[in-house]
Scaffold this motif. Structure first.
Motif, PDB file in Angstrom:
ATOM      1  N   ASP A 264     -52.615  82.523  69.339  1.00 54.49           N
ATOM      2  CA  ASP A 264     -52.270  81.631  70.450  1.00 54.49           C
ATOM      3  C   ASP A 264     -50.918  80.960  70.265  1.00 54.49           C
ATOM      4  OD1 ASP A 264     -54.586  82.184  71.834  1.00 54.49           O
ATOM      5  OD2 ASP A 264     -55.727  80.553  70.874  1.00 54.49           O
ATOM      6  N   GLN A 265     -50.551  80.632  69.049  1.00 52.04           N
ATOM      7  CA  GLN A 265     -49.264  79.980  68.807  1.00 52.04           C
ATOM      8  C   GLN A 265     -48.089  80.888  69.176  1.00 52.04           C
ATOM      9  OE1 GLN A 265     -49.607  78.896  64.679  1.00 52.04           O
ATOM     10  NE2 GLN A 265     -50.080  76.753  65.196  1.00 52.04           N
ATOM     11  N   ILE A 266     -48.188  82.151  68.836  1.00 51.37           N
ATOM     12  CA  ILE A 266     -47.107  83.088  69.150  1.00 51.37           C
ATOM     13  C   ILE A 266     -47.029  83.319  70.649  1.00 51.37           C
ATOM     14  CG2 ILE A 266     -46.318  85.473  68.887  1.00 51.37           C
ATOM     15  CD1 ILE A 266     -47.368  85.409  66.050  1.00 51.37           C
ATOM     16  N   ILE A 267     -48.177  83.482  71.292  1.00 47.83           N
ATOM     17  CA  ILE A 267     -48.190  83.721  72.731  1.00 47.83           C
ATOM     18  C   ILE A 267     -47.628  82.525  73.491  1.00 47.83           C
ATOM     19  CG2 ILE A 267     -49.680  84.128  74.733  1.00 47.83           C
ATOM     20  CD1 ILE A 267     -49.241  86.569  72.943  1.00 47.83           C
ATOM     21  N   SER A 268     -47.956  81.311  73.064  1.00 49.09           N
ATOM     22  CA  SER A 268     -47.439  80.122  73.754  1.00 49.09           C
ATOM     23  C   SER A 268     -45.939  79.930  73.511  1.00 49.09           C
ATOM     24  CB  SER A 268     -48.206  78.875  73.322  1.00 49.09           C
ATOM     25  OG  SER A 268     -47.988  78.603  71.953  1.00 49.09           O
ATOM     26  N   ALA A 269     -45.413  80.438  72.405  1.00 48.12           N
ATOM     27  CA  ALA A 269     -43.992  80.302  72.089  1.00 48.12           C
ATOM     28  C   ALA A 269     -43.180  81.519  72.524  1.00 48.12           C
ATOM     29  CB  ALA A 269     -43.808  80.077  70.591  1.00 48.12           C
ATOM     30  N   LEU A 270     -43.806  82.450  73.222  1.00 48.05           N
ATOM     31  CA  LEU A 270     -43.128  83.692  73.593  1.00 48.05           C
ATOM     32  C   LEU A 270     -41.897  83.483  74.472  1.00 48.05           C
ATOM     33  CD1 LEU A 270     -43.583  86.584  72.825  1.00 48.05           C
ATOM     34  CD2 LEU A 270     -44.928  86.890  74.879  1.00 48.05           C
ATOM     35  N   PRO A 271     -41.914  82.602  75.473  1.00 49.33           N
ATOM     36  CA  PRO A 271     -40.681  82.403  76.256  1.00 49.33           C
ATOM     37  C   PRO A 271     -39.513  81.897  75.399  1.00 49.33           C
ATOM     38  CG  PRO A 271     -42.552  81.495  77.433  1.00 49.33           C
ATOM     39  CD  PRO A 271     -43.031  81.881  76.069  1.00 49.33           C
ATOM     40  N   THR A 272     -39.782  80.974  74.500  1.00 52.52           N
ATOM     41  CA  THR A 272     -38.735  80.455  73.627  1.00 52.52           C
ATOM     42  C   THR A 272     -38.226  81.543  72.690  1.00 52.52           C
ATOM     43  OG1 THR A 272     -39.799  78.299  73.689  1.00 52.52           O
ATOM     44  CG2 THR A 272     -38.175  78.654  71.956  1.00 52.52           C
ATOM     45  N   LEU A 273     -39.140  82.319  72.144  1.00 52.84           N
ATOM     46  CA  LEU A 273     -38.731  83.405  71.250  1.00 52.84           C
ATOM     47  C   LEU A 273     -37.912  84.448  71.993  1.00 52.84           C
ATOM     48  CD1 LEU A 273     -42.046  83.929  69.265  1.00 52.84           C
ATOM     49  CD2 LEU A 273     -39.935  82.920  68.409  1.00 52.84           C
ATOM     50  N   GLY A 274     -38.270  84.724  73.239  1.00 56.44           N
ATOM     51  CA  GLY A 274     -37.541  85.701  74.033  1.00 56.44           C
ATOM     52  C   GLY A 274     -36.112  85.259  74.304  1.00 56.44           C
ATOM     53  N   VAL A 275     -35.938  83.973  74.649  1.00 58.30           N
ATOM     54  CA  VAL A 275     -34.593  83.455  74.903  1.00 58.30           C
ATOM     55  C   VAL A 275     -33.764  83.487  73.624  1.00 58.30           C
ATOM     56  CG1 VAL A 275     -33.295  81.380  75.543  1.00 58.30           C
ATOM     57  CG2 VAL A 275     -35.291  82.057  76.869  1.00 58.30           C
ATOM     58  N   GLU A 276     -34.352  83.084  72.521  1.00 57.76           N
ATOM     59  CA  GLU A 276     -33.631  83.128  71.245  1.00 57.76           C
ATOM     60  C   GLU A 276     -33.234  84.553  70.884  1.00 57.76           C
ATOM     61  OE1 GLU A 276     -35.839  81.196  68.179  1.00 57.76           O
ATOM     62  OE2 GLU A 276     -35.887  79.282  69.241  1.00 57.76           O
ATOM     63  N   ALA A 277     -34.141  85.491  71.095  1.00 58.42           N
ATOM     64  CA  ALA A 277     -33.835  86.893  70.793  1.00 58.42           C
ATOM     65  C   ALA A 277     -32.711  87.406  71.687  1.00 58.42           C
ATOM     66  CB  ALA A 277     -35.086  87.749  70.963  1.00 58.42           C
ATOM     67  N   LEU A 278     -32.720  87.019  72.967  1.00 58.63           N
ATOM     68  CA  LEU A 278     -31.673  87.443  73.885  1.00 58.63           C
ATOM     69  C   LEU A 278     -30.308  86.873  73.478  1.00 58.63           C
ATOM     70  CD1 LEU A 278     -31.045  88.945  76.536  1.00 58.63           C
ATOM     71  CD2 LEU A 278     -31.458  86.790  77.720  1.00 58.63           C
ATOM     72  N   VAL A 279     -30.274  85.611  73.103  1.00 55.68           N
ATOM     73  CA  VAL A 279     -29.020  84.983  72.682  1.00 55.68           C
ATOM     74  C   VAL A 279     -28.511  85.621  71.393  1.00 55.68           C
ATOM     75  CG1 VAL A 279     -28.018  82.823  71.818  1.00 55.68           C
ATOM     76  CG2 VAL A 279     -29.445  82.799  73.855  1.00 55.68           C
ATOM     77  N   LEU A 280     -29.384  85.808  70.424  1.00 55.31           N
ATOM     78  CA  LEU A 280     -28.969  86.418  69.154  1.00 55.31           C
ATOM     79  C   LEU A 280     -28.458  87.842  69.352  1.00 55.31           C
ATOM     80  CD1 LEU A 280     -31.738  85.175  66.704  1.00 55.31           C
ATOM     81  CD2 LEU A 280     -29.316  84.605  66.637  1.00 55.31           C
TER      82      LEU A 280
END
Length: 99
Positions: A58-74
């Motif tokens: 659940d923690q990863i799924i709830s943080a998925l939008p933030t992780l996606g934006v970070e991955a896109l920026v990186l």
């Protein structure tokens, strides 16, 4: 962790023994084909299991939008940096002169 390392060395030992004990060319190609298919199947199985593990957290799924934006920026900055350094290397290698 010890068990993982043990299995890695066990796989190396089995692969070495199979390679050295089979002498005929036809058996080698058959073993090579079988090993390639088994490796591909195991990689797909590992990816599937990783997907189940990530999807059930659940923690990863709830943080998925933030992780996606970070991955896109990186990835964007990594691509821009690679292009800039490749351009600088090209200019340096050519001596700054156009042909």
């Amino acid at each position: 962790m010890f068990i993982v390392i043990l299995f890695i060395f066990l796989g190396i030992a089995v692969g070495y023994n199979v390679r050295t004990r089979i002498k005929s060319a036809t058996r080698k190609s058959a073993i090579g084909t079988w090993a390639g298919r088994a490796t591909t199947g195991l990689i797909w199985l590992l990816l599937f299991m990783l997907g189940i593990e990530v999807g059930s957290n659940d923690q990863i799924i709830s943080a998925l939008p933030t992780l996606g934006v970070e991955a896109l920026v990186l990835s964007g900055f990594a691509t821009l940096g690679s292009c800039a350094l490749a351009w600088a290397l090209w200019k340096t290698a050519k001596g700054g002169k156009e042909r």
